[in-house]
Design a protein around this motif. Structure first.
Motif, PDB file in Angstrom:
ATOM      1  N   GLU A 162       0.833  -1.206   0.000  1.00 50.05           N
ATOM      2  CA  GLU A 162       0.000   0.000   0.000  1.00 50.05           C
ATOM      3  C   GLU A 162       0.866   1.252   0.000  1.00 50.05           C
ATOM      4  OE1 GLU A 162      -2.551  -0.311   3.362  1.00 50.05           O
ATOM      5  OE2 GLU A 162      -3.698  -2.001   2.558  1.00 50.05           O
ATOM      6  N   LYS A 163       1.974   1.192   0.743  1.00 51.15           N
ATOM      7  CA  LYS A 163       2.889   2.329   0.819  1.00 51.15           C
ATOM      8  C   LYS A 163       3.479   2.650  -0.546  1.00 51.15           C
ATOM      9  CE  LYS A 163       5.999   5.116   2.861  1.00 51.15           C
ATOM     10  NZ  LYS A 163       5.710   6.253   3.738  1.00 51.15           N
ATOM     11  N   VAL A 164       3.989   1.626  -1.233  1.00 53.48           N
ATOM     12  CA  VAL A 164       4.662   1.878  -2.503  1.00 53.48           C
ATOM     13  C   VAL A 164       3.673   2.324  -3.577  1.00 53.48           C
ATOM     14  CG1 VAL A 164       4.557  -0.445  -3.531  1.00 53.48           C
ATOM     15  CG2 VAL A 164       6.532   1.011  -3.962  1.00 53.48           C
ATOM     16  N   MET A 165       2.415   1.901  -3.467  1.00 52.50           N
ATOM     17  CA  MET A 165       1.416   2.309  -4.459  1.00 52.50           C
ATOM     18  C   MET A 165       0.846   3.698  -4.197  1.00 52.50           C
ATOM     19  SD  MET A 165      -0.755  -1.135  -5.464  1.00 52.50           S
ATOM     20  CE  MET A 165      -1.194  -1.592  -3.782  1.00 52.50           C
ATOM     21  N   LEU A 179       9.637   6.794  -7.007  1.00 51.48           N
ATOM     22  CA  LEU A 179       9.887   5.481  -7.587  1.00 51.48           C
ATOM     23  C   LEU A 179      11.074   5.504  -8.538  1.00 51.48           C
ATOM     24  CD1 LEU A 179       6.226   4.328  -8.271  1.00 51.48           C
ATOM     25  CD2 LEU A 179       7.631   3.954  -6.240  1.00 51.48           C
ATOM     26  N   GLU A 180      11.560   6.685  -8.879  1.00 47.31           N
ATOM     27  CA  GLU A 180      12.738   6.804  -9.726  1.00 47.31           C
ATOM     28  C   GLU A 180      13.963   7.268  -8.940  1.00 47.31           C
ATOM     29  OE1 GLU A 180      10.731   7.647 -14.085  1.00 47.31           O
ATOM     30  OE2 GLU A 180      11.534   9.355 -12.997  1.00 47.31           O
ATOM     31  N   ASP A 181      13.825   7.344  -7.626  1.00 45.05           N
ATOM     32  CA  ASP A 181      14.940   7.745  -6.775  1.00 45.05           C
ATOM     33  C   ASP A 181      15.698   6.488  -6.355  1.00 45.05           C
ATOM     34  OD1 ASP A 181      16.574   8.423  -4.542  1.00 45.05           O
ATOM     35  OD2 ASP A 181      15.373  10.237  -4.250  1.00 45.05           O
ATOM     36  N   PRO A 182      16.989   6.337  -6.726  1.00 41.70           N
ATOM     37  CA  PRO A 182      17.728   5.117  -6.402  1.00 41.70           C
ATOM     38  C   PRO A 182      17.815   4.847  -4.905  1.00 41.70           C
ATOM     39  CG  PRO A 182      19.089   6.641  -7.714  1.00 41.70           C
ATOM     40  CD  PRO A 182      17.776   7.299  -7.501  1.00 41.70           C
ATOM     41  N   ASP A 183      17.901   5.902  -4.080  1.00 42.95           N
ATOM     42  CA  ASP A 183      17.963   5.703  -2.630  1.00 42.95           C
ATOM     43  C   ASP A 183      16.667   5.088  -2.110  1.00 42.95           C
ATOM     44  OD1 ASP A 183      20.535   6.673  -2.376  1.00 42.95           O
ATOM     45  OD2 ASP A 183      19.883   8.744  -2.068  1.00 42.95           O
ATOM     46  N   GLY A 203       6.523   9.660   1.767  1.00 45.95           N
ATOM     47  CA  GLY A 203       6.123   9.452   0.380  1.00 45.95           C
ATOM     48  C   GLY A 203       5.194  10.523  -0.144  1.00 45.95           C
ATOM     49  N   GLY A 204       4.998  11.582   0.636  1.00 48.65           N
ATOM     50  CA  GLY A 204       4.083  12.644   0.211  1.00 48.65           C
ATOM     51  C   GLY A 204       2.711  12.431   0.817  1.00 48.65           C
ATOM     52  N   THR A 205       2.149  13.485   1.314  1.00 48.72           N
ATOM     53  CA  THR A 205       0.805  13.396   1.898  1.00 48.72           C
ATOM     54  C   THR A 205      -0.210  13.980   0.931  1.00 48.72           C
ATOM     55  OG1 THR A 205       1.231  15.507   3.027  1.00 48.72           O
ATOM     56  CG2 THR A 205       1.633  13.484   4.263  1.00 48.72           C
ATOM     57  N   TYR A 239      15.216  16.327 -12.854  1.00 49.34           N
ATOM     58  CA  TYR A 239      14.994  15.025 -12.235  1.00 49.34           C
ATOM     59  C   TYR A 239      15.939  14.833 -11.043  1.00 49.34           C
ATOM     60  CZ  TYR A 239      11.903  13.479 -15.982  1.00 49.34           C
ATOM     61  OH  TYR A 239      10.840  13.366 -16.845  1.00 49.34           O
ATOM     62  N   PRO A 240      15.536  14.011 -10.057  1.00 54.21           N
ATOM     63  CA  PRO A 240      16.398  13.790  -8.889  1.00 54.21           C
ATOM     64  C   PRO A 240      17.798  13.342  -9.282  1.00 54.21           C
ATOM     65  CG  PRO A 240      14.235  12.818  -8.527  1.00 54.21           C
ATOM     66  CD  PRO A 240      14.262  13.274  -9.958  1.00 54.21           C
TER      67      PRO A 240
END
Length: 616
Positions: free
Chosen positions: A117-120, A127-131, A343-345, A368-369
């Motif tokens: 649920e968190k990742v979605m 999702l494009e941040d390597p860290d 992850g942003g609210t 981009y990051p």
């Protein structure tokens, strides 16, 4: 290796919570899934020492009887009591083990669901941040099996408390023997623990943590070599040997890491075996000496010897449990670190029900990051209500970046985007996403029936008739007529062996059907027709444009089939909008757009005549 360790330490998303906080976190997770966990814990703590020491006492009493130290009646009574206790403890122990495993697996699945649920729900940009992805991979590893991370810590908690109970009872028994011998046994177990803990910590830091990138590579290679979509290229271009060699190189890296881990533990094991042998030899020497002095009965000799071996074995296990608990706690750190990533609210007002939808980019730039170069620079552009805007340019010009910003998949590095004069950040993302019906170039099929792939809703919320109507309007009518179950046909063979796959062009028509079904006020087409030829693309664009009526629409393409029916054209190059105007005005300007159009004109002007000639 040192550089990898420094990178791990610098990961801004990694946190360390400590053994006590992680134990509380995991215990709460277990209880959230099954409220009876405390009861199971109590049962295990009672049963563990009974199962270990009961027969030790029975042996003592039998020896006392044989040597005349105890009467027959007392022995029979004692045996009856011990038999009842043994039966009860065996029943309770069997009940405990029959209940605990599936409940701990269920608790792990509960945490996996929270992770998914968190990742979605987290911001798309992350999702494009390597860290973040390294953090996510470690969280995956932490929930990846019965002995990994979160469930491993659950088992470790139970094992520690069980073994601690055995050690506590053993300490009471041996305390009547000789306090110094008991302390010596305890000291040997403590040294064993220190060696194991140091080895565990070094193995994680020097072997397993640096393998986070390896797991991502291995997962990618495993997926690629078995993915049906890549199967044709692998065979037609002879990639088997090349991919095999890459996998072999990856496995060598994994083998080297495993070998290093085994060598570390071999050294620790040798030291611990020496310590264990010396400790038990010391106890045996003292018992023989005491028996020889006549201060120790044969029955007590048997009791203390068996109890000493049990005590030393279990103090090793208990302290090893502590070491394991610390190791699992570090893996739980990985899981919790990802769960605590910001992850942003999704806050803000709902988007009002506007009669018109006008968007304005004001001096928008985006990077981009971790990138040094701007992907979009100083964009000022207005998309008017009901307008058809064509956004064109070669690949890498910044077109898709602009769309990601408009859709709020990314936030501008500089500048702002307005909806009817209001900054789009004022609104919560869920209601803002509802404004758009996007059609992307890469179309993802889901292992659902076709109707649900169109509606993108659950079966109960899907209007099957509407889904079929939209699919036919998007150009899938002929394909639908060939499907065995129409819109109820399962897609893909991931779940259903008789599932159906779609061609590239059919997938993109399915994506158009999704946009029609959603019926949002703003339509975005981000190069969805790349799998079609120029003529088919032009026809599909015109048909789709007719179907969406008066909605606001943005057409993104590096081909120009959409520009002649769009009100305005925005030409992008190297991350900047270099030209803007109507098709006719840009052709008169004779700039970058006109040059691009002349290069592609043959596909839209000459081709129809050739087709007519072929038909005749």
């Amino acid at each position: 290796m040192k550089r990898k360790k420094e990178t791990e330490n610098k990961n801004p998303f990694h946190r360390e919570y400590g053994i006590f906080k992680n134990t509380g976190y995991i215990f709460d997770a277990m209880c959230a899934y099954e409220r009876k966990i405390p009861l199971y814990l109590i049962i295990s703590i009672i049963c563990a020492p009974l199962m270990q020491y009961l027969w030790t006492f029975i042996s003592k009493f039998v020896i006392d009887l044989i040597t005349g130290e105890s009467g027959v009646e007392a022995l029979v009574l004692t045996m009856l009591i011990f038999t009842v206790i043994q039966m009860l403890s065996t029943m309770l122990n069997t009940f405990f083990y029959s209940e605990i495993w599936h409940n701990l697996i269920g608790a792990r699945f509960l945490l996996i669901n929270k992770k998914n649920e968190k990742v979605m729900s987290m911001d798309f940009r992350m999702l494009e941040d390597p860290d973040v992805m390294d953090c996510y991979q470690k969280a995956n590893n932490s929930t990846g099996g019965n002995n990994n991370g979160v469930e491993g810590m659950m088992h470790a908690i139970f094992a520690l408390l069980q073994n601690a109970a055995v050690v506590a009872v053993g300490l009471c028994i041996l305390g009547t023997m000789n306090i110094f011998v008991t302390l010596g046994l305890t000291a040997g177990g403590v040294v064993y623990f220190i060696i194991s803990n140091i080895t565990n910590k070094q193995a994680k830091a020097k072997v397993w943590d640096p393998l986070a990138l390896w797991w991502r590579k291995d997962n990618y290679m495993s997926y690629t070599t078995t993915d049906f979509a890549a199967a044709k290229d692998i065979r037609m271009f002879g990639l088997k040997d090349w991919l095999t060699e890459k996998m072999r190189a990856l496995k060598k890296e994994r083998y080297a890491a495993q070998k290093k881990n085994d060598m570390m533990w071999m050294g620790a094991g040798l030291l611990n075996n020496i310590i264990g042998t010396a400790a038990l030899a010391g106890v045996l020497a003292w018992l023989i000496y005491s028996a020889g002095q006549g201060t120790l009965t044969i029955g007590n000799f048997s009791l203390y010897l068996a109890s000493s071996m049990t005590y030393f074995g279990y103090i090793q296990k208990m302290l090893n449990n502590v070491s394991e608990l610390l190791a699992k706690s570090r893996e739980v750190d990985d899981f919790r670190s990802f769960m605590d990533v910001d992850g942003g609210t999704d806050v803000g007002e709902n988007v009002p029900e506007y009669d018109k939808w006008e968007f304005e980019f004001r001096g928008v730039s985006f990077k981009y990051p971790h990138a040094e170069k701007y992907a979009l620079k100083n964009l000022s552009l207005t998309i008017k209500a009901g307008e058809r805007l064509a956004v064109v340019g070669l690949n890498g010009a910044g077109k898709t970046t602009m769309i990601k910003l408009l859709l709020r998949l990314y936030e501008p590095t500089e500048g702002e985007i307005l909806l009817n004069g209001v900054n789009i950040n004022t609104y919560n993302k869920k209601s803002y996403y509802a404004v758009f019906a996007p059609v992307f170039q890469d179309v993802e099929l889901f292992a659902f029936p076709l109707a649900e792939n169109v509606s993108m809703k659950s079966p109960a919320d899907t209007d099957r008739e509407k889904a079929e109507k939209c699919a036919r309007e998007a150009g899938l009518g002929e394909r639908l007529d060939t499907l065995p179950n129409g819109v109820d046909t399962e897609l893909l063979k991931v779940i259903h062996d008789d599932g159906t796959d779609l061609s590239g062009g059919e997938k993109q028509k399915l994506a158009l059907a999704r946009a029609l079904y959603k019926n949002a006020p703003v339509v975005i087409l981000d190069e969805p027709t790349a799998a079609l030829d120029a003529l088919a693309e032009s026809k599909l664009y015109n048909d789709f444009d007719r179907l969406i009526g008066g909605k606001t629409a943005v057409y993104i393409s590096h081909r120009l089939s959409s520009t002649q029916f769009c009100r305005n054209v925005a030409m992008f190059k190297d991350g900047e909008m270099v030209e803007y105007g109507t098709h006719d005005s840009l052709m008169k300007k004779d700039g970058a757009y006109a040059e691009m159009f002349r290069v592609q004109a043959q596909y839209y002007v000459d081709a129809p005549e050739e087709v007519t000639a072929d038909v005749q």
